[in-house]
Design an enzyme around this catalytic site. Structure first.
Site, mmCIF file in Angstrom:
data_model
loop_
_atom_site.group_PDB
_atom_site.id
_atom_site.type_symbol
_atom_site.label_atom_id
_atom_site.label_comp_id
_atom_site.label_asym_id
_atom_site.label_seq_id
_atom_site.Cartn_x
_atom_site.Cartn_y
_atom_site.Cartn_z
ATOM 1 N N CYS A 130 45.402 26.068 45.317
ATOM 2 C CA CYS A 130 44.954 24.723 44.938
ATOM 3 C C CYS A 130 43.608 24.774 44.196
ATOM 4 C CB CYS A 130 44.765 23.885 46.188
ATOM 5 S SG CYS A 130 46.204 23.873 47.250
ATOM 6 N N ARG A 161 45.305 29.063 38.357
ATOM 7 C CA ARG A 161 45.330 29.432 39.773
ATOM 8 C C ARG A 161 46.714 29.244 40.386
ATOM 9 N NH1 ARG A 161 40.286 29.320 42.501
ATOM 10 N NH2 ARG A 161 41.369 28.574 44.330
ATOM 11 N N TRP A 218 49.035 23.707 45.402
ATOM 12 C CA TRP A 218 49.989 24.806 45.504
ATOM 13 C C TRP A 218 50.561 24.674 46.909
ATOM 14 C CZ3 TRP A 218 50.517 29.556 48.217
ATOM 15 C CH2 TRP A 218 51.328 30.518 47.593
ATOM 16 N N ASN A 250 41.590 22.217 49.721
ATOM 17 C CA ASN A 250 42.092 23.579 49.507
ATOM 18 C C ASN A 250 42.025 24.282 50.853
ATOM 19 O OD1 ASN A 250 42.128 22.988 46.833
ATOM 20 N ND2 ASN A 250 40.585 24.508 46.220
ATOM 21 N N GLY A 251 43.043 25.051 51.189
ATOM 22 C CA GLY A 251 43.020 25.795 52.440
ATOM 23 C C GLY A 251 44.124 25.333 53.364
ATOM 24 N N GLU A 264 50.101 50.472 40.106
ATOM 25 C CA GLU A 264 49.612 49.323 39.348
ATOM 26 C C GLU A 264 50.589 48.955 38.232
ATOM 27 O OE1 GLU A 264 47.662 47.109 39.899
ATOM 28 O OE2 GLU A 264 47.108 46.207 37.993
ATOM 29 N N LYS A 292 52.352 45.306 37.950
ATOM 30 C CA LYS A 292 52.181 44.475 36.737
ATOM 31 C C LYS A 292 53.542 44.031 36.237
ATOM 32 C CE LYS A 292 49.063 43.553 36.662
ATOM 33 N NZ LYS A 292 47.930 43.652 37.458
ATOM 34 N N GLU A 336 55.484 41.553 38.755
ATOM 35 C CA GLU A 336 54.926 40.215 38.980
ATOM 36 C C GLU A 336 55.123 39.285 37.791
ATOM 37 O OE1 GLU A 336 50.674 39.880 39.688
ATOM 38 O OE2 GLU A 336 50.289 41.616 38.433
ATOM 39 N N HIS A 389 63.028 62.375 49.095
ATOM 40 C CA HIS A 389 63.126 61.954 50.499
ATOM 41 C C HIS A 389 63.830 60.617 50.641
ATOM 42 C CE1 HIS A 389 60.763 65.378 51.699
ATOM 43 N NE2 HIS A 389 59.974 65.112 50.657
ATOM 44 N N LYS A 416 46.297 32.790 41.425
ATOM 45 C CA LYS A 416 45.258 33.718 40.993
ATOM 46 C C LYS A 416 44.405 34.206 42.152
ATOM 47 C CE LYS A 416 42.802 36.162 38.181
ATOM 48 N NZ LYS A 416 43.382 37.465 37.837
HETATM 49 C C1 F6R Z 1 47.926 41.421 40.582
HETATM 50 C C2 F6R Z 1 46.800 40.701 41.122
HETATM 51 C C3 F6R Z 1 46.679 40.605 42.584
HETATM 52 C C4 F6R Z 1 45.203 40.673 43.011
HETATM 53 C C5 F6R Z 1 45.098 40.417 44.516
HETATM 54 C C6 F6R Z 1 43.668 40.508 44.999
HETATM 55 O O1 F6R Z 1 47.920 41.418 39.186
HETATM 56 O O2 F6R Z 1 45.990 40.161 40.403
HETATM 57 O O3 F6R Z 1 47.440 41.581 43.221
HETATM 58 O O4 F6R Z 1 44.696 41.923 42.673
HETATM 59 O O5 F6R Z 1 45.609 39.150 44.822
HETATM 60 O O6 F6R Z 1 42.868 39.531 44.403
HETATM 61 P P1 F6R Z 1 41.292 39.655 44.389
HETATM 62 O O7 F6R Z 1 40.957 40.840 43.553
HETATM 63 O O8 F6R Z 1 40.814 38.375 43.796
HETATM 64 O O9 F6R Z 1 40.864 39.851 45.814
#
Ligand code: F6R
Length: 608
Positions: free
Chosen positions: A2, A27, A75, A101-102, A481, A485, A488, A504, A603
């Site tokens: 949110c 976000r 959200w 938010n929360g 990573e 990427k 997601e 394995h 985000k």
């Molecule tokens: C993936 C991504 C997430 C963040 C994770 C941690 O592309 O962005 O996996 O890395 O949610 O977020 P932060 O770094 O804000 O703690």
């Protein structure tokens, strides 16, 4: 997650609030709403779906008169995305409006208590209880009613509140969910995130846990839970408003991929003076660094992947055992933290709920906690014992790219610096590594030059159902990573494996034509990787090899090869990850997906 924006001043509030909310779209959200103080009541407009629906309903805010209001992007957590569940929520008389938010963890017991007193609820949200609880306590003193409400609630919250009989005032409070207050000569702002108000001001107050704020057009007053006024210091944010704009790129993700050379440069160069790494920010003496017996590196998602890679680098250079943990696991496993342990929490937003909880757990056990954080003044930055900021600037795309790269760079600085102080690397190696580190931004730039080939290749595999990533050592970290990427933003199932693990179990998933991306930049593991590649190729896999220039024998095994410039073996992740980011981006765009706002993701994950 949110987003909250609030404004009170001499301009019409609704257009400003809508603009602020648009800066928080990244976000992730599924509905939005505004509450504006008008002459005879608090007017509330809410809409399901994208912000443009709310913009159309209000003629871009122009139809809502009034100079004081609050706005929200929701959200969904409690209750489906819908108009009734959208914020703001009000009391029955519509004299109090709340955005939140929360998560209020004990909302059901509060709701039951209020229902017994005759309060009626229209939504399924936890937030609505706040509006009614405030109503039950409100007798003309907002700070008192807010303080009493806070005492009753458990969970996390950042709230923006309007009381109809307090004209021109926005109230706010926070517990474990970010909130800032921005000050300008034309009015004052409330926001859950800096980009929402960056266009108007860079001068902000960070609201601390359990603090209450009363914001007027030309006044800002902070109170503690005992309702005593407290003094706060204003901070200047050094981000540009343009940095939070797309600047001609189709997506923020591509813009941020292209910003990586600069972001890495900005993170490294202020910490290298006359060829020497200077890290006073760590807040540790050389003696304390020599005494470290154990390092714990903690993060979520990509930040966790940085930890996985950093373990290889820091252990190799500083010869300190590094344990890597997911924040969501660390916080609940009652970790054993030996004396002289250093805990490093990595987070772009500095607001990730699990990472904050891990930080608190580590602090409660007496460890020195270092935060590697991008957002200045965020919760992790403020609660850690010391902070090493990554200077990536605002990262808007949900999928992290430039923040990830700067986090890696920060870890290299730590590894080399510790290695020098602990004399686990020679002076010569130290100088070589520092020189090589300074060349990284240029080398990242060179990798970006190969984007057409990657785009061509991505189009070929955009219809894949499964894609695997394999690597050994540091390349395993890069693979993790690359796979995240891709999955997601493209919604293609993908897994990353340490190449030695394939036999394995995982190798049974390899079928004819399946794409296996093989990262092989580590000289001493190169031949082993080639063997693993041959194993999957003989089972029908299509191989994309990713290695350094010079390793041309890769083409004997891989069907398609991407080369990155040579660098110190500890830094290859920074180069190899770039083609993988581009691969994910081009696969997702070829599939017609919204890369900046992938489904179900937010985000910054400020709830557990
Ligand atoms: C993936 C991504 C997430 C963040 C994770 C941690 O592309 O962005 O996996 O890395 O949610 O977020 P932060 O770094 O804000 O703690």
């Amino acid at each position: 997650m949110c987003g909250i924006v609030g404004y009170t001043g001499c301009n019409q509030a609704a257009p400003i609030l809508l603009e602020g909310l648009s800066k928080l779209e990244y976000r992730g959200y599924d509905s939005a709403g505004l509450a504006i103080e008008s002459e005879d009541k608090i007017k509330v407009v809410r809409a399901k779906g994208r912000l443009h629906v709310l913009e159309e309903m209000t003629d871009n805010g122009r139809a809502m008169k009034g100079t004081c209001g609050i706005g929200h992007t929701r959200w969904a957590t409690h209750g489906v995305p819908s108009v009734v569940n959208a914020h703001p929520h009000c009391n029955a008389k519509k004299t109090i409006a709340v955005v939140h938010n929360g998560i209020i963890e004990n909302y059901q017991s509060i709701k039951a208590h209020l229902q017994k007193k005759g309060y009626q609820f229209e939504s399924e949200t936890d937030t609505e209880v706040i509006a009614h609880l405030l109503d039950s306590y409100y007798q003309g003193d907002p700070i008192e009613a807010i303080a009493k409400t806070m005492v009753r609630m458990t969970g996390s919250y950042a709230l923006g509140i309007l009381f109809f009989d307090q004209p021109g005032k926005v109230f706010a409070v926070r517990k474990d969910s970010p909130m800032i207050v921005g000050s300008t000569p034309e009015g004052n702002f409330l926001a859950s995130d800096v980009p929402a108000i960056l266009k108007y001001t860079k001068n902000v107050y960070f609201v601390d846990n359990m603090e209450i704020v009363s914001i007027g057009a030309d006044s800002i007053h902070f109170y503690n839970l005992d309702q005593e006024e407290i003094e706060k210091e204003i901070t200047t944010i050094n981000w540009d408003a343009e940095a939070a704009e797309k600047g001609g790129y189709e997506h923020f993700m591509m813009k941020e991929i292209y910003e990586q050379p600069k972001a890495v440069q900005d993170t490294i160069s202020p910490r290298i003076k006359d060829g020497e790494i200077v890290l006073e920010e760590l807040g540790m003496t050389e003696d304390e660094i020599r005494k470290i017996r154990h390092i714990y590196m903690i993060g979520c998602g990509s930040a966790y992947h940085v930890c996985v890679s950093a373990k290889y680098v820091i252990e190799a250079l500083a010869r300190i055992p590094v344990e890597v943990d997911l924040a969501s696991e660390f916080r609940y496993r009652d970790p054993i933290l030996e004396e002289d342990s250093l805990v490093i929490i990595i987070s772009q937003s500095g607001e990730t709920a699990d990472s904050i909880a891990a930080l608190k757990e580590a602090k409660s056990k007496g460890a020195h906690v270092l935060g590697i954080v991008n957002v200045v003044g965020s919760s992790i930055a403020r609660e850690a014992d010391s902070v090493l900021y990554t200077w990536a600037g605002p990262e808007i795309s949900v999928a992290t790219t430039k923040a990830y790269s700067t986090q890696l760079a920060a870890c290299y600085l730590i590894g080399i610096y510790f290695g020098k102080i602990r004399q686990t690397i020679t002076d010569e190696t130290y100088q070589e590594l520092v020189e090589e580190l300074m060349k990284l931004p240029d080398k990242i730039q060179r990798v970006l030059g190969d984007k057409e080939r990657i785009q061509w290749f991505a189009n070929k595999f955009a219809a894949s159902k499964d894609i695997f990533f394999i690597g050994r050592g540091l390349d395993y970290g890069t693979s993790l990573e690359g796979s995240l990427k891709l999955k997601e933003i493209s919604y293609i199932h993908s897994e990353a494996y340490a190449a030695g693990e394939l036999k394995h179990g995982t190798i049974s998933l390899i079928e004819k034509g399946i794409l296996v991306v093989s990262v092989a930049t580590q000289p001493e593991l190169y031949e082993k990787m080639i063997s693993n590649m041959v194993e999957v190729k003989s089972r029908g896999a299509y191989l994309m090899g990713l290695t350094c220039y010079g390793n041309y024998s890769m083409e004997d095994t891989a069907n398609f090869t991407i080369y990155v410039p040579k660098t110190a073996k500890y830094f290859t992740n920074s180069l190899a990850v770039i083609p993988l980011q581009l691969l994910a981006y081009y696969v997702a765009t070829a599939r017609g997906l919204d890369v900046d706002k992938p489904r179900n993701l937010a985000k910054s994950v400020t709830v557990e």
